[in-house]
Design a protein around this motif. Sequence first.
Motif, PDB file in Angstrom:
ATOM      1  N   THR A 139      -9.242 -10.856  -2.534  1.00 40.97           N
ATOM      2  CA  THR A 139      -9.720  -9.809  -3.439  1.00 40.97           C
ATOM      3  C   THR A 139     -11.023 -10.206  -4.113  1.00 40.97           C
ATOM      4  O   THR A 139     -11.306 -11.382  -4.312  1.00 40.97           O
ATOM      5  CB  THR A 139      -8.677  -9.508  -4.533  1.00 40.97           C
ATOM      6  OG1 THR A 139      -8.411 -10.703  -5.269  1.00 40.97           O
ATOM      7  CG2 THR A 139      -7.394  -8.982  -3.937  1.00 40.97           C
TER       8      THR A 139
ATOM      9  N   VAL B 239      -1.415  -0.435  -9.109  1.00 46.09           N
ATOM     10  CA  VAL B 239      -2.149  -0.595  -7.854  1.00 46.09           C
ATOM     11  C   VAL B 239      -2.650   0.779  -7.428  1.00 46.09           C
ATOM     12  O   VAL B 239      -1.875   1.738  -7.381  1.00 46.09           O
ATOM     13  CB  VAL B 239      -1.264  -1.214  -6.762  1.00 46.09           C
ATOM     14  CG1 VAL B 239      -2.014  -1.288  -5.431  1.00 46.09           C
ATOM     15  CG2 VAL B 239      -0.806  -2.611  -7.186  1.00 46.09           C
ATOM     16  N   TYR B 240      -3.927   0.857  -7.111  1.00 43.55           N
ATOM     17  CA  TYR B 240      -4.587   2.143  -6.883  1.00 43.55           C
ATOM     18  C   TYR B 240      -5.302   2.189  -5.531  1.00 43.55           C
ATOM     19  O   TYR B 240      -5.784   1.171  -5.027  1.00 43.55           O
ATOM     20  CB  TYR B 240      -5.658   2.383  -7.957  1.00 43.55           C
ATOM     21  CG  TYR B 240      -5.130   2.625  -9.347  1.00 43.55           C
ATOM     22  CD1 TYR B 240      -5.029   3.920  -9.865  1.00 43.55           C
ATOM     23  CD2 TYR B 240      -4.746   1.570 -10.161  1.00 43.55           C
ATOM     24  CE1 TYR B 240      -4.563   4.148 -11.152  1.00 43.55           C
ATOM     25  CE2 TYR B 240      -4.269   1.784 -11.449  1.00 43.55           C
ATOM     26  CZ  TYR B 240      -4.189   3.075 -11.939  1.00 43.55           C
ATOM     27  OH  TYR B 240      -3.722   3.295 -13.208  1.00 43.55           O
ATOM     28  N   VAL B 241      -5.392   3.376  -4.983  1.00 45.72           N
ATOM     29  CA  VAL B 241      -6.374   3.646  -3.940  1.00 45.72           C
ATOM     30  C   VAL B 241      -7.726   3.670  -4.640  1.00 45.72           C
ATOM     31  O   VAL B 241      -7.932   4.433  -5.588  1.00 45.72           O
ATOM     32  CB  VAL B 241      -6.124   4.993  -3.243  1.00 45.72           C
ATOM     33  CG1 VAL B 241      -7.250   5.284  -2.256  1.00 45.72           C
ATOM     34  CG2 VAL B 241      -4.779   4.992  -2.535  1.00 45.72           C
ATOM     35  N   SER B 242      -8.620   2.807  -4.190  1.00 46.87           N
ATOM     36  CA  SER B 242      -9.902   2.640  -4.868  1.00 46.87           C
ATOM     37  C   SER B 242     -11.046   2.662  -3.869  1.00 46.87           C
ATOM     38  O   SER B 242     -10.838   2.749  -2.657  1.00 46.87           O
ATOM     39  CB  SER B 242      -9.934   1.306  -5.645  1.00 46.87           C
ATOM     40  OG  SER B 242      -8.893   1.242  -6.596  1.00 46.87           O
TER      41      SER B 242
ATOM     42  N   MET C  68      -8.358  -1.196  -2.127  1.00 43.59           N
ATOM     43  CA  MET C  68      -7.100  -1.149  -2.841  1.00 43.59           C
ATOM     44  C   MET C  68      -7.313  -1.946  -4.128  1.00 43.59           C
ATOM     45  O   MET C  68      -7.618  -3.136  -4.082  1.00 43.59           O
ATOM     46  CB  MET C  68      -6.020  -1.792  -1.968  1.00 43.59           C
ATOM     47  CG  MET C  68      -4.610  -1.600  -2.400  1.00 43.59           C
ATOM     48  SD  MET C  68      -3.521  -2.099  -1.029  1.00 43.59           S
ATOM     49  CE  MET C  68      -3.616  -3.884  -1.128  1.00 43.59           C
TER      50      MET C  68
ATOM     51  N   SER D 271      -6.285  -3.329  -8.078  1.00 42.95           N
ATOM     52  CA  SER D 271      -5.143  -3.717  -8.906  1.00 42.95           C
ATOM     53  C   SER D 271      -5.610  -4.038 -10.321  1.00 42.95           C
ATOM     54  O   SER D 271      -6.588  -4.764 -10.510  1.00 42.95           O
ATOM     55  CB  SER D 271      -4.446  -4.949  -8.305  1.00 42.95           C
ATOM     56  OG  SER D 271      -3.453  -5.450  -9.187  1.00 42.95           O
TER      57      SER D 271
ATOM     58  N   LEU E 246      -0.987   4.239  -6.673  1.00 43.85           N
ATOM     59  CA  LEU E 246       0.038   4.026  -5.656  1.00 43.85           C
ATOM     60  C   LEU E 246       1.371   3.643  -6.294  1.00 43.85           C
ATOM     61  O   LEU E 246       2.425   4.145  -5.918  1.00 43.85           O
ATOM     62  CB  LEU E 246      -0.392   2.915  -4.692  1.00 43.85           C
ATOM     63  CG  LEU E 246      -1.524   3.243  -3.721  1.00 43.85           C
ATOM     64  CD1 LEU E 246      -1.984   1.976  -3.020  1.00 43.85           C
ATOM     65  CD2 LEU E 246      -1.073   4.284  -2.696  1.00 43.85           C
TER      66      LEU E 246
ATOM     67  N   ASP F 137       1.298  -1.202   0.573  1.00 43.40           N
ATOM     68  CA  ASP F 137       0.200  -0.614  -0.216  1.00 43.40           C
ATOM     69  C   ASP F 137      -1.023  -0.365   0.660  1.00 43.40           C
ATOM     70  O   ASP F 137      -1.689   0.676   0.533  1.00 43.40           O
ATOM     71  CB  ASP F 137      -0.192  -1.549  -1.367  1.00 43.40           C
ATOM     72  CG  ASP F 137       0.915  -1.704  -2.404  1.00 43.40           C
ATOM     73  OD1 ASP F 137       1.780  -0.822  -2.484  1.00 43.40           O
ATOM     74  OD2 ASP F 137       0.893  -2.711  -3.137  1.00 43.40           O
ATOM     75  N   GLU F 138      -1.292  -1.308   1.581  1.00 42.55           N
ATOM     76  CA  GLU F 138      -2.448  -1.131   2.472  1.00 42.55           C
ATOM     77  C   GLU F 138      -2.222   0.036   3.427  1.00 42.55           C
ATOM     78  O   GLU F 138      -3.136   0.829   3.681  1.00 42.55           O
ATOM     79  CB  GLU F 138      -2.713  -2.413   3.262  1.00 42.55           C
ATOM     80  CG  GLU F 138      -3.924  -2.282   4.177  1.00 42.55           C
ATOM     81  CD  GLU F 138      -4.261  -3.558   4.925  1.00 42.55           C
ATOM     82  OE1 GLU F 138      -5.198  -3.522   5.753  1.00 42.55           O
ATOM     83  OE2 GLU F 138      -3.579  -4.588   4.700  1.00 42.55           O
TER      84      GLU F 138
ATOM     85  N   THR G 134      -2.762   3.118   1.462  1.00 42.62           N
ATOM     86  CA  THR G 134      -4.188   3.291   1.147  1.00 42.62           C
ATOM     87  C   THR G 134      -4.940   3.847   2.349  1.00 42.62           C
ATOM     88  O   THR G 134      -5.744   4.778   2.227  1.00 42.62           O
ATOM     89  CB  THR G 134      -4.805   1.950   0.712  1.00 42.62           C
ATOM     90  OG1 THR G 134      -4.171   1.506  -0.489  1.00 42.62           O
ATOM     91  CG2 THR G 134      -6.305   2.091   0.455  1.00 42.62           C
TER      92      THR G 134
END
Length: 315
Positions: free
Chosen positions: A211, A227-230, A242, A244, A283, A302-303, A306
């Motif tokens: 990261t 945790v977000y789609v970014s 992704m 955090s 997410l 999560d990936e 995303t």
Amino acid sequence: MKIIKLRHPYKQTEIPTEKVVLVLGFFDGVHRGHQKVIETGKKLAEENQLKLAVMTFNQHPSIVFQKLLPENMRYLTSLEQKERHMAELGVDYLYEVEFTSSFASLPPQAFVDQYIVDLHAEYAVSGFDYTYGPKDIADVKHLPEYAKGRFETITVPKEEDEGEKISSTRIRELMAQGNMEEVTNLLGYTYEIEGTVIHGDARGRLLGFPTANIKTKSTVRLPEEGVYVSELKVGDTWYPAMGSIGHNDTFGAGRELTVEVYILDFHRDIYGEQVAVRWNHLLREQVAFDGAEALVKQLKQDEVDTRAYFEKRNA
């Protein structure tokens, strides 16, 4: 766009001599309600062949009135971000007034004389809830009295979404819930923060999810931990990612809050880069896992989620 920084008392030589439409407000977030006010001023300026000026402040008034520490304020937009939004909206002059105790103590008439009339305003445009002193004597209803016929006042009614006022307060509440879709709707653009990529503890690399650790200013308002789609901007390019926000509780309690972004299919070293991060979709909330294996399993999911988000968005 020309940026003019003023500190009270300013010198008249600092002020351009052209007549202007002057739009008033603090504009944290430059959301759809703010945009409506500025667009109203822009239309007036075009119709009357005048320059469009906006006056805002370098810091929130509550720092002076409530004696808050400047570093404890959390803004939706930094001053630099606000400047970019104003330029995109077609502003000719952006006045950034230092909100000091001496400026804050100006009586309403003195404020109008020095910061509307002396800025050569033909029109003063503001939202319905704009104030320039105590609300009972310095709201938009009293502005024509202080104007004394020297400029016209235009009050823009509140902008609503689904029957509710669009406001910076409402957007901050939605961010605290992680509801970034509604934040995007009210802002009129995807929320983003800025920061610098710094060295972390390299744990993400060991887990197979290297990261970028983002160092932000204390005044940056972050969305709810999760945790977000970014998306991450490096140079002039936005990369799907992704993001955090959390304390990495899986590896022990009491850790500092961090912002970490795993960029999809990205293998460059970007330490020291000035970057921006967009927050598109929550997410999941942050949780403490039983160990690294359980965390990695969730990160893989999560990936997948995303990538599915971007595939759907780009379809």
